[in-house]
Design a protein around this motif. Structure first.
Motif, PDB file in Angstrom:
ATOM      1  N   LEU A 136      39.650 -40.424  27.892  1.00  0.00           N
ATOM      2  CA  LEU A 136      40.666 -41.101  28.516  1.00  0.00           C
ATOM      3  C   LEU A 136      40.551 -41.674  29.680  1.00  0.00           C
ATOM      4  CD1 LEU A 136      43.789 -38.665  27.872  1.00  0.00           C
ATOM      5  CD2 LEU A 136      42.869 -40.390  26.273  1.00  0.00           C
ATOM      6  N   THR A 137      40.721 -43.032  29.769  1.00  0.00           N
ATOM      7  CA  THR A 137      40.137 -43.795  30.796  1.00  0.00           C
ATOM      8  C   THR A 137      40.930 -43.585  32.097  1.00  0.00           C
ATOM      9  OG1 THR A 137      39.916 -45.775  29.285  1.00  0.00           O
ATOM     10  CG2 THR A 137      39.665 -46.187  31.671  1.00  0.00           C
ATOM     11  N   TYR A 138      42.190 -43.534  32.361  1.00  0.00           N
ATOM     12  CA  TYR A 138      42.925 -42.935  33.343  1.00  0.00           C
ATOM     13  C   TYR A 138      42.318 -41.663  34.189  1.00  0.00           C
ATOM     14  CZ  TYR A 138      45.972 -39.024  31.803  1.00  0.00           C
ATOM     15  OH  TYR A 138      46.235 -37.858  31.410  1.00  0.00           O
ATOM     16  N   GLN A 139      41.903 -40.846  33.467  1.00  0.00           N
ATOM     17  CA  GLN A 139      41.460 -39.740  33.749  1.00  0.00           C
ATOM     18  C   GLN A 139      40.197 -39.694  34.553  1.00  0.00           C
ATOM     19  OE1 GLN A 139      41.351 -36.261  31.013  1.00  0.00           O
ATOM     20  NE2 GLN A 139      43.534 -36.309  30.895  1.00  0.00           N
ATOM     21  N   LYS A 140      39.369 -40.890  33.931  1.00  0.00           N
ATOM     22  CA  LYS A 140      38.126 -41.178  34.722  1.00  0.00           C
ATOM     23  C   LYS A 140      38.317 -41.940  36.241  1.00  0.00           C
ATOM     24  CE  LYS A 140      35.819 -42.115  30.190  1.00  0.00           C
ATOM     25  NZ  LYS A 140      35.016 -43.138  29.324  1.00  0.00           N
ATOM     26  N   ILE A 141      39.409 -42.352  36.122  1.00  0.00           N
ATOM     27  CA  ILE A 141      40.006 -43.143  37.533  1.00  0.00           C
ATOM     28  C   ILE A 141      40.025 -42.013  38.379  1.00  0.00           C
ATOM     29  CG2 ILE A 141      41.521 -44.589  38.856  1.00  0.00           C
ATOM     30  CD1 ILE A 141      42.051 -46.081  36.392  1.00  0.00           C
ATOM     31  N   VAL A 142      40.737 -40.938  37.935  1.00  0.00           N
ATOM     32  CA  VAL A 142      41.222 -39.854  38.760  1.00  0.00           C
ATOM     33  C   VAL A 142      39.698 -39.148  39.276  1.00  0.00           C
ATOM     34  CG1 VAL A 142      42.596 -37.664  38.864  1.00  0.00           C
ATOM     35  CG2 VAL A 142      43.411 -39.855  37.947  1.00  0.00           C
ATOM     36  N   GLU A 143      39.028 -38.799  38.249  1.00  0.00           N
ATOM     37  CA  GLU A 143      37.654 -38.319  38.690  1.00  0.00           C
ATOM     38  C   GLU A 143      37.046 -38.890  39.683  1.00  0.00           C
ATOM     39  OE1 GLU A 143      35.909 -38.107  34.614  1.00  0.00           O
ATOM     40  OE2 GLU A 143      37.289 -36.860  33.901  1.00  0.00           O
TER      41      GLU A 143
ATOM     42  N   ARG B  91      39.721 -28.342  48.000  1.00  0.00           N
ATOM     43  CA  ARG B  91      41.060 -27.481  46.993  1.00  0.00           C
ATOM     44  C   ARG B  91      42.061 -28.609  46.710  1.00  0.00           C
ATOM     45  NH1 ARG B  91      45.611 -23.407  49.380  1.00  0.00           N
ATOM     46  NH2 ARG B  91      46.082 -22.351  47.489  1.00  0.00           N
ATOM     47  N   ALA B  92      42.175 -28.483  45.156  1.00  0.00           N
ATOM     48  CA  ALA B  92      43.218 -29.350  44.481  1.00  0.00           C
ATOM     49  C   ALA B  92      44.297 -28.476  43.833  1.00  0.00           C
ATOM     50  CB  ALA B  92      42.285 -30.510  43.612  1.00  0.00           C
ATOM     51  N   LEU B  93      45.318 -29.218  43.400  1.00  0.00           N
ATOM     52  CA  LEU B  93      46.434 -28.766  42.592  1.00  0.00           C
ATOM     53  C   LEU B  93      46.472 -29.704  41.473  1.00  0.00           C
ATOM     54  CD1 LEU B  93      48.659 -26.588  41.736  1.00  0.00           C
ATOM     55  CD2 LEU B  93      49.950 -28.130  43.218  1.00  0.00           C
ATOM     56  N   LEU B  94      46.373 -29.397  40.152  1.00  0.00           N
ATOM     57  CA  LEU B  94      46.645 -30.079  38.994  1.00  0.00           C
ATOM     58  C   LEU B  94      47.831 -29.792  38.475  1.00  0.00           C
ATOM     59  CD1 LEU B  94      45.843 -32.341  36.874  1.00  0.00           C
ATOM     60  CD2 LEU B  94      44.582 -30.466  35.830  1.00  0.00           C
TER      61      LEU B  94
ATOM     62  N   HIS C 154      40.602 -31.453  31.553  1.00  0.00           N
ATOM     63  CA  HIS C 154      39.163 -32.164  31.954  1.00  0.00           C
ATOM     64  C   HIS C 154      39.237 -32.644  33.363  1.00  0.00           C
ATOM     65  CE1 HIS C 154      39.484 -33.321  27.434  1.00  0.00           C
ATOM     66  NE2 HIS C 154      38.288 -32.833  27.824  1.00  0.00           N
ATOM     67  N   MET C 155      40.355 -32.748  33.944  1.00  0.00           N
ATOM     68  CA  MET C 155      40.359 -33.493  35.349  1.00  0.00           C
ATOM     69  C   MET C 155      39.771 -32.338  36.224  1.00  0.00           C
ATOM     70  SD  MET C 155      43.275 -36.238  36.189  1.00  0.00           S
ATOM     71  CE  MET C 155      44.375 -35.410  35.210  1.00  0.00           C
ATOM     72  N   ALA C 156      40.440 -30.892  35.941  1.00  0.00           N
ATOM     73  CA  ALA C 156      39.791 -29.789  36.676  1.00  0.00           C
ATOM     74  C   ALA C 156      38.592 -29.439  36.525  1.00  0.00           C
ATOM     75  CB  ALA C 156      40.700 -28.778  36.263  1.00  0.00           C
TER      76      ALA C 156
ATOM     77  N   ARG D 294      32.990 -29.892  39.077  1.00  0.00           N
ATOM     78  CA  ARG D 294      31.582 -30.263  39.290  1.00  0.00           C
ATOM     79  C   ARG D 294      31.231 -30.867  40.730  1.00  0.00           C
ATOM     80  NH1 ARG D 294      31.144 -33.795  33.562  1.00  0.00           N
ATOM     81  NH2 ARG D 294      31.386 -31.902  32.201  1.00  0.00           N
ATOM     82  N   HIS D 295      32.293 -31.214  41.425  1.00  0.00           N
ATOM     83  CA  HIS D 295      32.240 -31.704  42.806  1.00  0.00           C
ATOM     84  C   HIS D 295      32.459 -30.646  43.719  1.00  0.00           C
ATOM     85  CE1 HIS D 295      32.147 -36.146  42.119  1.00  0.00           C
ATOM     86  NE2 HIS D 295      33.019 -35.861  41.042  1.00  0.00           N
TER      87      HIS D 295
END
Length: 516
Positions: A283-290, A301-304, A311-313, A318-319
């Protein structure tokens, strides 16, 4: 003065009957959304259609039942209940052809027409029980008010109990089709019980024979339905690997080996997609968020909110970013773990985000709001008040990323403008990206912060920076409205989007995948 001769205890069976049929009314009404949700979603229009149809059917049932009760001599209450049982049993069987027939009518008219056809017959019969019971329990006109009030009070209490029993206990454990069948068979058992009390007035033969005939007819139809479903071999290139009906939707994992594609769907919305060969997000939009960690390198620290396939988490991990996730549907969380190899790096919270974010403590450097799918949208999660709660969770340099599905309409889409305008009420800085620049129907990613957001100057490579710049959108937000808890017309503004997305899904995967 003579007193009314009605003995309440002698009519205890009748009060039990209206109690149980009142419960059946609410079970059918609430379950109705689950039958048509995979096809039409669970939007306000679906709920409005079902509630309206229920009221229409009950009104017709009260009217017809009153006239029938005044004229009936050989037929009794047991026949009405048996007819309700038969008509309830065939609802799952009728669902497929009715939904297919109403597909061309669009979201609003299609949802209303399908609910009208599917649920009106059985609800009319159940509505007839009340007037018929009033007729039976009233032996003196001086007691007609008390008799009527008590009958409808007991029926309403039954509806309350049926609602709570279904929502709190039954539905989390049993599928909607099985519950419909159970309600139909239960109504038949009730009809047989009622014949025992009616035998003196109508005779054993006259009361029992019609009920027995309808019961055998219902069993025959039920057997035919079961055989038909078992013999219906799906020849589609898509195969279902996981299927679970939850409190919130119909969750499935669907594979297409020819396209090297695995989808995670909830009702008629795709909430995750990956390659079968390597499990990589497509999904392209998730690649933008990545790419956000490269825009703001200090994120730890992040909250999804809206875990989906996870996938985004996974990419954030990886970062080196620890990500807590909130997912309302436990079936989605199970599918993400078992079929998309999602391993959480932080806490996994199962619950409604509006409630859960109030319970969270500590600061997040990034909050991702990914709950606005192509299907029905939880509009309560996109209001000024919700965003203020999210802002309270952010660190000083924190970012909010929000994915929104809509049409661009050359920048004139009011829903899209409203999202941007609402975000600006809470965050002074904002960037908007479009997932696929050459398409009108798109995912739009909003980045918002209390500090300026720069594409250049971070850790992005030249190619990544140019890729993002090509998707940067200058959005005119003046036509939009500020979305609040008090006034949020987002669902109305997104009608065209919902209808287009549903057609896109049914045409690409196949209508049969969205019919129960």
């Amino acid at each position: 003065m003579d007193q009314p001769t009605t003995n309440v205890f002698s009519y205890l069976w009748l009060y039990c009957t209206v109690f149980l049929t009142g419960a059946a009314v609410m079970v059918i009404e609430l379950l109705g959304t689950r039958l048509i949700a995979p096809f039409y979603g669970t939007s306000l229009y679906v709920w409005a259609s079902l509630i309206s149809v229920t009221l229409i059917a009950l009104a017709m049932g009260y009217f017809i039942g009153g006239h029938w009760a005044d004229r009936a001599k050989k037929t009794g209450l047991s026949l009405i209940i048996a007819l309700a049982g038969l008509l309830t049993l065939i609802i799952p069987w009728l669902t497929n052809p009715v939904l297919l027939a109403t597909d061309s009518l669009g979201l609003r008219l299609g949802a209303f027409t399908s609910t009208l056809i599917l649920f009106t017959p059985s609800l009319i019969m159940l509505g007839m029980v009340g007037p018929f019971a009033v007729k039976l329990v009233t032996s003196d006109l001086r007691g007609v008010g008390a008799s009527t009030g008590s009958i409808y009070a007991v029926s309403t209490v039954g509806s309350v109990v049926g609602t709570l029993f279904l929502g709190f206990y039954l539905f989390p454990r049993i599928g909607s089709r099985e519950i419909f069948i159970g309600v139909g068979l239960g109504l038949f058992l009730l009809a047989f019980a009622v014949t025992f009390y009616e035998r003196k007035r109508t005779g054993v033969f006259s009361s029992t024979l019609p009920v027995a005939f309808l019961f055998l007819l219902g069993l025959g139809l039920l057997s035919a339905i079961t055989i038909d479903r078992q013999s219906n071999n799906d020849e589609s290139s898509y195969q279902t690997r996981f299927e679970r009906e939850s409190m919130y939707g119909w969750v499935r994992v669907i594979d297409n080996p020819a396209l090297n594609l695995r989808l995670l769907t909830a009702d008629a919305s795709t909430i995750g997609a990956a390659t079968l060969s390597h499990g990589e997000n497509v999904l392209t939009y998730q690649k933008i968020v990545e790419l956000i960690p490269s825009l703001s390198p200090n994120i730890s620290r992040a909250l999804l909110i809206g875990q989906g396939a996870g996938h985004m988490a996974t990419r954030l991990q990886r970062h080196g970013i620890v990500t807590d996730t909130i997912e309302i549907d436990p079936a989605i969380a199970e599918a993400a773990k078992d079929y998309f190899d999602f391993v959480p790096s932080g806490k996994t919270i199962i619950g409604d985000a509006r409630y859960e974010i109030r319970q969270l403590q500590g600061s997040y450097d990034l909050v991702i709001l990914d709950i606005f799918t192509g299907g029905s949208e939880p509009v309560h999660l996109l209001t000024k008040e919700t965003l203020m709660q999210i802002r309270a969770l952010l660190s000083k340099q924190g970012l909010v990323a929000l994915n929104f599905v809509s049409f661009l309409e050359e920048g004139s889409n009011i829903a899209l403008a409203s999202v941007g305008k609402t975000l600006l009420q809470v965050f002074p800085y904002q960037l908007v990206f479009i997932s696929e620049p050459d398409s009108d129907f798109n995912d739009f990613i909003f980045l918002a912060s209390n500090l300026p957001i720069e594409i250049e100057g971070g850790m992005l490579g030249v190619n990544q920076s140019n890729w993002l710049k090509n998707r940067l959108l200058n959005l005119d937000q003046h036509p939009g409205v500020v979305l609040t808890d008090n006034l949020n017309p987002l669902e109305h503004l997104q009608i065209r989007k919902s209808e287009h997305y549903r057609k896109m899904m049914t045409h690409s995967i196949g209508v049969e995948f969205f019919i129960r």
